[in-house]
Motif scaffolding. Structure first.
Motif, PDB file in Angstrom:
ATOM      1  N   SER A 143     -50.865   6.822 -16.195  1.00  0.00           N
ATOM      2  CA  SER A 143     -52.035   6.107 -16.702  1.00  0.00           C
ATOM      3  C   SER A 143     -53.034   7.099 -17.296  1.00  0.00           C
ATOM      4  O   SER A 143     -53.062   8.280 -16.932  1.00  0.00           O
ATOM      5  CB  SER A 143     -52.706   5.297 -15.596  1.00  0.00           C
ATOM      6  OG  SER A 143     -53.420   6.144 -14.706  1.00  0.00           O
ATOM      7  N   VAL A 144     -53.847   6.600 -18.208  1.00  0.00           N
ATOM      8  CA  VAL A 144     -54.913   7.424 -18.781  1.00  0.00           C
ATOM      9  C   VAL A 144     -55.829   7.918 -17.668  1.00  0.00           C
ATOM     10  O   VAL A 144     -56.206   9.093 -17.610  1.00  0.00           O
ATOM     11  CB  VAL A 144     -55.711   6.623 -19.821  1.00  0.00           C
ATOM     12  CG1 VAL A 144     -56.883   7.450 -20.355  1.00  0.00           C
ATOM     13  CG2 VAL A 144     -54.810   6.168 -20.965  1.00  0.00           C
ATOM     14  N   GLY A 145     -56.184   7.013 -16.766  1.00  0.00           N
ATOM     15  CA  GLY A 145     -57.087   7.369 -15.682  1.00  0.00           C
ATOM     16  C   GLY A 145     -56.528   8.440 -14.772  1.00  0.00           C
ATOM     17  O   GLY A 145     -57.263   9.331 -14.324  1.00  0.00           O
ATOM     18  N   VAL A 165     -61.845   4.558 -24.682  1.00  0.00           N
ATOM     19  CA  VAL A 165     -60.483   4.017 -24.653  1.00  0.00           C
ATOM     20  C   VAL A 165     -60.494   2.579 -24.156  1.00  0.00           C
ATOM     21  O   VAL A 165     -59.804   1.713 -24.704  1.00  0.00           O
ATOM     22  CB  VAL A 165     -59.579   4.897 -23.781  1.00  0.00           C
ATOM     23  CG1 VAL A 165     -58.186   4.287 -23.662  1.00  0.00           C
ATOM     24  CG2 VAL A 165     -59.498   6.306 -24.351  1.00  0.00           C
ATOM     25  N   GLY A 166     -61.302   2.334 -23.117  1.00  0.00           N
ATOM     26  CA  GLY A 166     -61.397   0.969 -22.622  1.00  0.00           C
ATOM     27  C   GLY A 166     -61.965   0.031 -23.663  1.00  0.00           C
ATOM     28  O   GLY A 166     -61.608  -1.148 -23.725  1.00  0.00           O
ATOM     29  N   GLY A 167     -62.854   0.561 -24.531  1.00  0.00           N
ATOM     30  CA  GLY A 167     -63.400  -0.260 -25.595  1.00  0.00           C
ATOM     31  C   GLY A 167     -62.355  -0.620 -26.636  1.00  0.00           C
ATOM     32  O   GLY A 167     -62.341  -1.732 -27.165  1.00  0.00           O
ATOM     33  N   ILE A 168     -61.461   0.316 -26.942  1.00  0.00           N
ATOM     34  CA  ILE A 168     -60.403   0.063 -27.917  1.00  0.00           C
ATOM     35  C   ILE A 168     -59.439  -1.002 -27.404  1.00  0.00           C
ATOM     36  O   ILE A 168     -59.015  -1.891 -28.146  1.00  0.00           O
ATOM     37  CB  ILE A 168     -59.646   1.364 -28.234  1.00  0.00           C
ATOM     38  CG1 ILE A 168     -60.575   2.363 -28.920  1.00  0.00           C
ATOM     39  CG2 ILE A 168     -58.408   1.087 -29.090  1.00  0.00           C
ATOM     40  CD1 ILE A 168     -59.998   3.763 -29.022  1.00  0.00           C
ATOM     41  N   ASP A 179     -49.122   7.165 -22.895  1.00  0.00           N
ATOM     42  CA  ASP A 179     -48.335   7.310 -24.117  1.00  0.00           C
ATOM     43  C   ASP A 179     -48.641   6.225 -25.137  1.00  0.00           C
ATOM     44  O   ASP A 179     -48.618   6.483 -26.348  1.00  0.00           O
ATOM     45  CB  ASP A 179     -46.839   7.278 -23.789  1.00  0.00           C
ATOM     46  CG  ASP A 179     -46.355   8.538 -23.084  1.00  0.00           C
ATOM     47  OD1 ASP A 179     -47.067   9.551 -23.123  1.00  0.00           O
ATOM     48  OD2 ASP A 179     -45.263   8.501 -22.481  1.00  0.00           O
ATOM     49  N   THR A 180     -48.927   5.007 -24.674  1.00  0.00           N
ATOM     50  CA  THR A 180     -49.157   3.897 -25.592  1.00  0.00           C
ATOM     51  C   THR A 180     -50.610   3.801 -26.023  1.00  0.00           C
ATOM     52  O   THR A 180     -50.908   3.652 -27.209  1.00  0.00           O
ATOM     53  CB  THR A 180     -48.745   2.564 -24.942  1.00  0.00           C
ATOM     54  OG1 THR A 180     -47.439   2.691 -24.378  1.00  0.00           O
ATOM     55  CG2 THR A 180     -48.749   1.429 -25.957  1.00  0.00           C
ATOM     56  N   ALA A 181     -51.524   3.854 -25.061  1.00  0.00           N
ATOM     57  CA  ALA A 181     -52.945   3.621 -25.354  1.00  0.00           C
ATOM     58  C   ALA A 181     -53.608   4.828 -25.999  1.00  0.00           C
ATOM     59  O   ALA A 181     -54.508   4.659 -26.831  1.00  0.00           O
ATOM     60  CB  ALA A 181     -53.683   3.234 -24.074  1.00  0.00           C
ATOM     61  N   THR A 182     -53.182   6.025 -25.641  1.00  0.00           N
ATOM     62  CA  THR A 182     -53.828   7.240 -26.166  1.00  0.00           C
ATOM     63  C   THR A 182     -52.768   8.283 -26.522  1.00  0.00           C
ATOM     64  O   THR A 182     -52.655   9.312 -25.854  1.00  0.00           O
ATOM     65  CB  THR A 182     -54.807   7.834 -25.140  1.00  0.00           C
ATOM     66  OG1 THR A 182     -54.094   8.102 -23.913  1.00  0.00           O
ATOM     67  CG2 THR A 182     -55.955   6.885 -24.858  1.00  0.00           C
ATOM     68  N   PRO A 183     -51.986   8.039 -27.555  1.00  0.00           N
ATOM     69  CA  PRO A 183     -50.952   9.023 -27.911  1.00  0.00           C
ATOM     70  C   PRO A 183     -51.525  10.405 -28.212  1.00  0.00           C
ATOM     71  O   PRO A 183     -50.847  11.410 -27.984  1.00  0.00           O
ATOM     72  CB  PRO A 183     -50.274   8.405 -29.135  1.00  0.00           C
ATOM     73  CG  PRO A 183     -51.198   7.330 -29.620  1.00  0.00           C
ATOM     74  CD  PRO A 183     -51.939   6.850 -28.421  1.00  0.00           C
ATOM     75  N   ALA A 184     -52.769  10.472 -28.694  1.00  0.00           N
ATOM     76  CA  ALA A 184     -53.373  11.786 -28.956  1.00  0.00           C
ATOM     77  C   ALA A 184     -53.566  12.567 -27.657  1.00  0.00           C
ATOM     78  O   ALA A 184     -53.336  13.782 -27.602  1.00  0.00           O
ATOM     79  CB  ALA A 184     -54.706  11.634 -29.678  1.00  0.00           C
ATOM     80  N   LEU A 185     -53.975  11.886 -26.586  1.00  0.00           N
ATOM     81  CA  LEU A 185     -54.120  12.558 -25.298  1.00  0.00           C
ATOM     82  C   LEU A 185     -52.761  12.887 -24.699  1.00  0.00           C
ATOM     83  O   LEU A 185     -52.609  13.895 -24.003  1.00  0.00           O
ATOM     84  CB  LEU A 185     -54.929  11.692 -24.329  1.00  0.00           C
ATOM     85  CG  LEU A 185     -56.398  11.455 -24.700  1.00  0.00           C
ATOM     86  CD1 LEU A 185     -57.114  10.707 -23.588  1.00  0.00           C
ATOM     87  CD2 LEU A 185     -57.114  12.768 -25.001  1.00  0.00           C
TER      88      LEU A 185
END
Length: 459
Positions: A143-145, A165-168, A179-185
């Motif tokens: 997870s991003v978190g 990210v939560g706003g997007i 991997d899905t929500a923040t591929p740049a991270l």
């Protein structure tokens, strides 16, 4: 019985892009849209006599798909960039500028961040630990978190990454797939153990690539995202059939029959939200249908207000602001539409602002499920505190988007790949596409639709 090379079920941006791809390839294509108009969530309607988008009001310009499509449609010259890229976040009872040196909220200049007042001294010290912490990267998605908490601490997540990210995604970062929500991270994580150093390196590489010309981050048609829908609909002509819901897709020899439209086609692209697509897919692939049904979605509402400029005592010197969930507010973000898009400034006596409400995990009874008057009252109460707005609005538009934001959980991309393999095995000629697959942005939806159409026609 009508015959087509390809039928696209769903006339949102994904479905229209799929149909456009088929049309460009010379295929006979039909789009069936249940609503009375195509476009899905992309709508532009008047507030205070000014056309304002009801959902996405721009697309990411550094991805090529949307810009390329606009060029193909002949509307590239109509694209405009936001008037300001400056944004704020509500921290410790005041709006503070978001740091410029960051990648999706991950700070890349801690010395500059120390002067912004966004992090406490303890939060800043915890973020600095990332520079010396040992390599603790797990195998596979997370997870991003989980990544941000482990490397940078809770404050960076709560005050920077989660609002962005939560706003997007209208999501909870502790449950969103990295991997899905923040591929740049995800790319930054692969570069090395220090997330700060890796994010800084990626930003530096992007800066070197664009030394001669810095393209805008976002673009939109001057007349709103509805213009993109209008151009696609015009280009496709009577191939787009609105007001025609699909109740069943059935095998018909080597083809597919779409009911009740009574059309047969060699291939079908189902470009619908996952939970809407699931009942159509499940009879032909139980595994794929079950996977679709298990994808979570969040609901949001956008409340657009036309207010007298004299009723706002905060300078509208940016594109808007974000509100962390920990602030306990109804509003999660607010666009200063008149400043973000100067050509919508109207008569200079009226300001347009657009507040976002709702996110994954929020209690609907105190969020978007409230009656209109209660929802608007809660938003106005928040905006009075957050940006010194006082006095009644001159006009209000409420746009409710129920189960509109897919919520990819860790491992999502692997599940999508399995879903597509299941469908290819069980129901050759049946394809799926949408924001739920690989991204919620307009470029990602365009790519999803065009890719599905290309696969369908390349069988």
């Amino acid at each position: 019985m009508t015959r087509a090379d390809l039928v696209v079920v769903g006339g949102g941006i994904t479905g229209l892009a799929a149909a456009w791809e088929a049309h460009q390839r010379g295929a006979d294509v039909v789009v069936l849209e249940a609503d009375s108009r195509p476009g899905g969530k992309l709508r532009t309607s008047d507030v205070g006599g000014i056309p304002v988008d009801e959902s996405a009001d721009a697309f990411l310009a550094r991805r090529p798909e949307a810009v390329k499509l606009c060029a193909e449609l002949g509307i590239e010259d109509e694209l405009v960039a936001p008037g300001s890229g400056r944004a704020f976040v509500w921290i410790d009872e005041q709006l503070r500028p978001l740091p410029e040196a960051q990648l999706l909220g991950v700070p890349t200049d801690l010395d500059a961040l120390a002067t912004d007042g966004i992090l406490s001294p303890a939060g800043l010290a915890r973020a600095r630990d990332d520079l010396v912490r040992p390599d603790d990267r797990p195998d596979g998605d997370e997870s991003v978190g989980a990544l941000i908490r482990r490397r940078l601490g809770d404050e960076v997540l709560d005050r920077l990454v989660a609002p962005l990210v939560g706003g997007i995604w209208a999501g909870d970062c502790d449950r969103l797939s990295l991997d899905t929500a923040t591929p740049a991270l995800a790319d930054a994580r692969r570069e090395g153990p220090s997330l700060i150093q890796a994010a800084a390196a990626l930003r530096e590489a992007a800066s070197r690539t664009n030394t001669e010309h810095q393209p805008p981050v976002f673009l939109a048609p001057r007349d709103g995202m509805g213009r993109l829908v209008e151009a696609l609909s015009s280009g496709l002509g009577d191939r787009v059939r609105a007001g025609q819901a699909v109740t069943a897709i059935e095998p018909s020899g080597a083809s597919w029959r779409i009911d009740p439209a009574a059309i047969t086609a060699a291939a079908v692209v189902v470009a619908l939200p996952a939970w809407v697509a699931a009942p159509l897919i499940r009879p032909h692939s139980a595994a794929a249908g079950t996977t679709l049904a298990q994808i979570d979605h969040a609901s949001v509402a956008l409340i657009t207000l036309a207010v007298p400029r004299r009723a706002i005592d905060h300078p509208l010197d940016g594109s808007g602001f974000l509100v962390p969930h920990s602030a306990g507010r109804t509003v999660t973000a607010c666009s200063w539409t008149s400043s973000k898009w100067p050509h919508l400034g109207g008569d200079k006596l009226t300001a347009l602002v657009r507040a976002s409400v709702g996110w994954d995990g929020a209690d609907p009874s105190v969020g978007i499920d409230r009656p209109d008057d209660e929802l608007v009252a809660a938003v106005l109460a928040d905006l009075e505190d957050l940006m010194n707005l006082h006095g009644p609005p001159e006009d209000v538009r409420i746009s409710r988007w129920v189960r509109s934001f897919p919520q990819p959980r860790p491992g999502h991309l692997a599940r999508v790949a399995t879903l597509e393999a299941d469908l290819a095995r069980d129901a050759p000629g049946l394809f799926v596409a949408g924001a739920w697959a690989r991204g919620v942005g307009i470029p990602a939806c365009i790519q999803s639709g065009r890719s599905a159409a290309a696969k369908a026609l390349g069988r």
